[in-house]
Scaffold this motif. Structure first.
Motif, PDB file in Angstrom:
ATOM      1  N   LYS A 278      26.563 -55.750 -23.576  1.00  0.00           N
ATOM      2  CA  LYS A 278      25.270 -55.390 -22.973  1.00  0.00           C
ATOM      3  C   LYS A 278      24.391 -54.882 -24.107  1.00  0.00           C
ATOM      4  O   LYS A 278      24.604 -53.786 -24.625  1.00  0.00           O
ATOM      5  CB  LYS A 278      25.444 -54.329 -21.888  1.00  0.00           C
ATOM      6  CG  LYS A 278      26.119 -54.864 -20.624  1.00  0.00           C
ATOM      7  CD  LYS A 278      25.995 -53.908 -19.462  1.00  0.00           C
ATOM      8  CE  LYS A 278      26.522 -54.532 -18.171  1.00  0.00           C
ATOM      9  NZ  LYS A 278      26.325 -53.685 -16.979  1.00  0.00           N
ATOM     10  N   ARG A 280      20.997 -54.370 -24.251  1.00  0.00           N
ATOM     11  CA  ARG A 280      19.805 -53.554 -24.030  1.00  0.00           C
ATOM     12  C   ARG A 280      20.094 -52.096 -24.384  1.00  0.00           C
ATOM     13  O   ARG A 280      21.121 -51.549 -23.993  1.00  0.00           O
ATOM     14  CB  ARG A 280      19.339 -53.665 -22.585  1.00  0.00           C
ATOM     15  CG  ARG A 280      18.855 -55.068 -22.214  1.00  0.00           C
ATOM     16  CD  ARG A 280      18.204 -55.081 -20.847  1.00  0.00           C
ATOM     17  NE  ARG A 280      17.733 -56.413 -20.473  1.00  0.00           N
ATOM     18  CZ  ARG A 280      17.054 -56.684 -19.370  1.00  0.00           C
ATOM     19  NH1 ARG A 280      16.761 -55.695 -18.523  1.00  0.00           N
ATOM     20  NH2 ARG A 280      16.663 -57.910 -19.100  1.00  0.00           N
ATOM     21  N   ARG A 282      19.972 -48.272 -24.071  1.00  0.00           N
ATOM     22  CA  ARG A 282      19.768 -47.306 -22.987  1.00  0.00           C
ATOM     23  C   ARG A 282      20.125 -45.903 -23.449  1.00  0.00           C
ATOM     24  O   ARG A 282      20.764 -45.707 -24.486  1.00  0.00           O
ATOM     25  CB  ARG A 282      20.632 -47.682 -21.795  1.00  0.00           C
ATOM     26  CG  ARG A 282      20.308 -49.031 -21.172  1.00  0.00           C
ATOM     27  CD  ARG A 282      18.950 -49.025 -20.497  1.00  0.00           C
ATOM     28  NE  ARG A 282      18.780 -50.192 -19.622  1.00  0.00           N
ATOM     29  CZ  ARG A 282      17.686 -50.445 -18.927  1.00  0.00           C
ATOM     30  NH1 ARG A 282      16.672 -49.622 -19.001  1.00  0.00           N
ATOM     31  NH2 ARG A 282      17.611 -51.519 -18.159  1.00  0.00           N
ATOM     32  N   CYS A 287      22.912 -45.697 -17.100  1.00  0.00           N
ATOM     33  CA  CYS A 287      21.688 -46.498 -17.051  1.00  0.00           C
ATOM     34  C   CYS A 287      21.974 -47.980 -17.283  1.00  0.00           C
ATOM     35  O   CYS A 287      21.122 -48.829 -16.992  1.00  0.00           O
ATOM     36  CB  CYS A 287      20.701 -46.008 -18.107  1.00  0.00           C
ATOM     37  SG  CYS A 287      20.072 -44.345 -17.837  1.00  0.00           S
ATOM     38  N   MET A 288      23.156 -48.292 -17.814  1.00  0.00           N
ATOM     39  CA  MET A 288      23.500 -49.668 -18.162  1.00  0.00           C
ATOM     40  C   MET A 288      24.227 -50.409 -17.045  1.00  0.00           C
ATOM     41  O   MET A 288      24.464 -51.616 -17.172  1.00  0.00           O
ATOM     42  CB  MET A 288      24.395 -49.675 -19.402  1.00  0.00           C
ATOM     43  CG  MET A 288      23.786 -49.093 -20.657  1.00  0.00           C
ATOM     44  SD  MET A 288      25.028 -48.832 -21.949  1.00  0.00           S
ATOM     45  CE  MET A 288      25.659 -50.491 -22.181  1.00  0.00           C
ATOM     46  N   ASN A 290      23.791 -51.817 -14.210  1.00  0.00           N
ATOM     47  CA  ASN A 290      23.282 -53.068 -13.656  1.00  0.00           C
ATOM     48  C   ASN A 290      22.574 -53.940 -14.689  1.00  0.00           C
ATOM     49  O   ASN A 290      21.936 -54.937 -14.324  1.00  0.00           O
ATOM     50  CB  ASN A 290      22.339 -52.786 -12.488  1.00  0.00           C
ATOM     51  CG  ASN A 290      23.068 -52.137 -11.318  1.00  0.00           C
ATOM     52  OD1 ASN A 290      24.200 -52.493 -11.010  1.00  0.00           O
ATOM     53  ND2 ASN A 290      22.421 -51.172 -10.686  1.00  0.00           N
ATOM     54  N   ASP A 291      22.673 -53.569 -15.956  1.00  0.00           N
ATOM     55  CA  ASP A 291      22.043 -54.358 -17.006  1.00  0.00           C
ATOM     56  C   ASP A 291      22.722 -55.722 -17.151  1.00  0.00           C
ATOM     57  O   ASP A 291      23.911 -55.881 -16.826  1.00  0.00           O
ATOM     58  CB  ASP A 291      22.108 -53.615 -18.341  1.00  0.00           C
ATOM     59  CG  ASP A 291      20.985 -52.607 -18.505  1.00  0.00           C
ATOM     60  OD1 ASP A 291      20.127 -52.532 -17.618  1.00  0.00           O
ATOM     61  OD2 ASP A 291      20.986 -51.888 -19.527  1.00  0.00           O
ATOM     62  N   TYR A 293      24.352 -59.153 -19.039  1.00  0.00           N
ATOM     63  CA  TYR A 293      25.334 -59.383 -20.096  1.00  0.00           C
ATOM     64  C   TYR A 293      24.847 -60.447 -21.066  1.00  0.00           C
ATOM     65  O   TYR A 293      24.108 -61.371 -20.691  1.00  0.00           O
ATOM     66  CB  TYR A 293      26.665 -59.855 -19.504  1.00  0.00           C
ATOM     67  CG  TYR A 293      27.406 -58.802 -18.712  1.00  0.00           C
ATOM     68  CD1 TYR A 293      28.303 -57.942 -19.339  1.00  0.00           C
ATOM     69  CD2 TYR A 293      27.211 -58.671 -17.345  1.00  0.00           C
ATOM     70  CE1 TYR A 293      28.992 -56.978 -18.621  1.00  0.00           C
ATOM     71  CE2 TYR A 293      27.892 -57.709 -16.620  1.00  0.00           C
ATOM     72  CZ  TYR A 293      28.787 -56.865 -17.262  1.00  0.00           C
ATOM     73  OH  TYR A 293      29.461 -55.906 -16.547  1.00  0.00           O
ATOM     74  N   SER A 352      24.480 -57.156 -11.976  1.00  0.00           N
ATOM     75  CA  SER A 352      24.390 -57.641 -13.350  1.00  0.00           C
ATOM     76  C   SER A 352      24.407 -59.169 -13.395  1.00  0.00           C
ATOM     77  O   SER A 352      25.038 -59.820 -12.568  1.00  0.00           O
ATOM     78  CB  SER A 352      25.548 -57.090 -14.185  1.00  0.00           C
ATOM     79  OG  SER A 352      25.445 -55.688 -14.332  1.00  0.00           O
ATOM     80  N   GLU A 355      22.244 -62.828 -19.188  1.00  0.00           N
ATOM     81  CA  GLU A 355      20.913 -62.929 -19.773  1.00  0.00           C
ATOM     82  C   GLU A 355      20.861 -63.919 -20.928  1.00  0.00           C
ATOM     83  O   GLU A 355      19.839 -64.605 -21.143  1.00  0.00           O
ATOM     84  CB  GLU A 355      20.472 -61.544 -20.272  1.00  0.00           C
ATOM     85  CG  GLU A 355      19.088 -61.521 -20.874  1.00  0.00           C
ATOM     86  CD  GLU A 355      18.655 -60.118 -21.255  1.00  0.00           C
ATOM     87  OE1 GLU A 355      17.470 -59.787 -21.034  1.00  0.00           O
ATOM     88  OE2 GLU A 355      19.495 -59.340 -21.763  1.00  0.00           O
TER      89      GLU A 355
END
Length: 409
Positions: A278, A280, A282, A287-288, A290-291, A293, A352, A355
């Motif tokens: 992940k 992104r 954060r 906070c991660m 639901n970010d 992959y 999630s 990406e």
């Protein structure tokens, strides 16, 4: 969370004050005491873990950190290696200590980053953060009487270096989590010596300055003051390894000299593996959750790769009690990347999604097609770096728990 820092008894017996009664020697008395204390360590950890579970109404998984431990302690919490010092030798020895603990079942282990006693130089602190970020238990800790050592007290340049090592740790949390799930099921160590995966390679037997995370990441931390380079051994005749920072490809079965600067953390991904990250940035792991992959697909010499993705709610026992988890098998072969369900009887949904997909060691396709489980197809945008042979697929957009296939033509 419970921190059991003094879950042991200090017994100081002077040999001058001891004696034998003709039946029991000091040695036998000491050994009996040792067995009692060892059992006590585990019982204290169990009682603490049970108490935390009870306090949550039987819902939340506990986090227990302990210094004293014995066989079986891995069932109840994490372990750190004790009161080390801010010395280069203590940074260096943290690697074989954690490797040894992993081999006897204590996988969730680590050393106090920066050293508990004394005061680290800026260089030592940075190197320790870089090493600690790639060990199972990652924590900075110091004695109350030592000078303050927050990362921002060592200048902006060193703060940035420490921040980057922490960022790399967070990006790899999905991989760490999948490895700990595997350890939970099989007992295999998370952090392991090279010879565990390469038992026929004699050159791996005495290596203590590098290690594997799972079987797919090889780490060689910089542990010498003023180092301008390290020599890493890349195992596996006929295998390939990719530098995770530059994507440069290297053959296995060789000792590779790597020039280093203060920003360098030599890490390699094994060809034939797929690692989920992940990327992104954060503020925290919560906070991660639901970010999306990013899949890093490192192709083997035969052009194939495989890996796993494990997801649950990260907090409760529902993964065991109600089979609420996602467990996917990811595979690349014959120019096709697919995701298959390893637990069809499990029931869990995740927000999630995938990406990005980065493929090392491939060739440029003319087109890329995403096939969903419902039979629908769509073209994916991609770009190819011919210098590094890296193919990047952007925004497949599929849910991380879904069946899907990506075909390169």
């Amino acid at each position: 969370m419970d921190w059991s820092g003094v879950d042991y008894c200090d017994v100081f017996i002077s040999c001058l004050d001891s004696h034998s009664d003709g039946i029991h020697s000091l040695r036998s008395i000491h050994c009996s005491c040792g067995f009692f204390l060892n059992d006590n360590f585990v019982y204290q950890q169990k009682a603490t873990a049970d108490g935390l579970i009870l306090r949550s109404g039987g819902v939340q998984r506990p986090f227990v950190l302990t210094r004293a431990f014995f066989a079986g302690s891995q069932r109840y919490g994490a372990v750190w290696t004790g009161d080390n010092a801010a010395e280069w030798g203590h940074l260096k020895i943290s690697i074989p200590m954690c490797l040894s603990l992993g081999l006897v079942g204590i996988s969730f282990c680590g050393a106090d980053v920066g050293g508990f006693f004394k005061h680290p130089s800026a260089e030592l602190l940075v190197r320790w953060y870089q090493a600690g970020a790639y060990q199972p238990f990652f924590r900075a800790h110091a004695h109350i009487d030592t000078p303050r050592r927050e990362p921002w007290l060592f200048g902006s340049e060193n703060t940035a270096l420490i921040r980057e090592s922490i960022r790399q740790r967070y990006a790899l949390l999905p991989y760490w989590y999948q490895l700990f799930y595997n350890t939970h099921r099989t007992g295999q160590p998370v952090m392991r010596p090279l010879w565990v995966e390469y038992p026929d390679d004699v050159a791996t037997f005495s290596i203590e300055d590098e290690y594997l995370i799972g079987k797919d990441l090889l780490v060689h931390p910089v542990t010498d003051e003023g180092a301008t380079g390290v020599t890493a051994y890349l195992p596996g005749k006929g295998e390939v390894w990719y530098d995770v920072h530059t994507f440069q490809k290297h053959d296995g079965d060789q000792s590779l000299y790597i020039p280093v600067t203060m920003s360098s953390i030599p890490v390699f991904q094994r060809g034939g593996s797929i690692i989920c990250r992940k990327d992104r940035v954060r503020r925290s792991s919560s906070c991660m959750e639901n970010d999306p992959y990013t899949l890093y697909v490192a192709l083997s010499s035969q052009g194939s790769a495989e890996g796993e993705l494990y997801i649950d709610d990260f907090h409760t026992f529902s993964f065991e009690e109600a089979k609420q988890f996602v467990h996917r098998h990811l595979s690349f072969s014959a120019n096709t990347l697919s995701s298959r369900n390893l637990a069809p009887d499990s029931q869990f949904s995740t927000a999630s999604w995938i990406e990005k997909i980065v493929i090392f060691g491939g060739s440029q396709p003319s087109s890329v097609t995403l096939k969903n489980a419902d039979g629908t197809e769509s073209a994916l945008e991609f770009e190819f770096d011919s210098t590094l042979a890296v193919l990047t697929l952007r925004k497949p957009g599929v849910n991380a728990a879904a069946d899907w296939t990506v075909v390169l033509r």
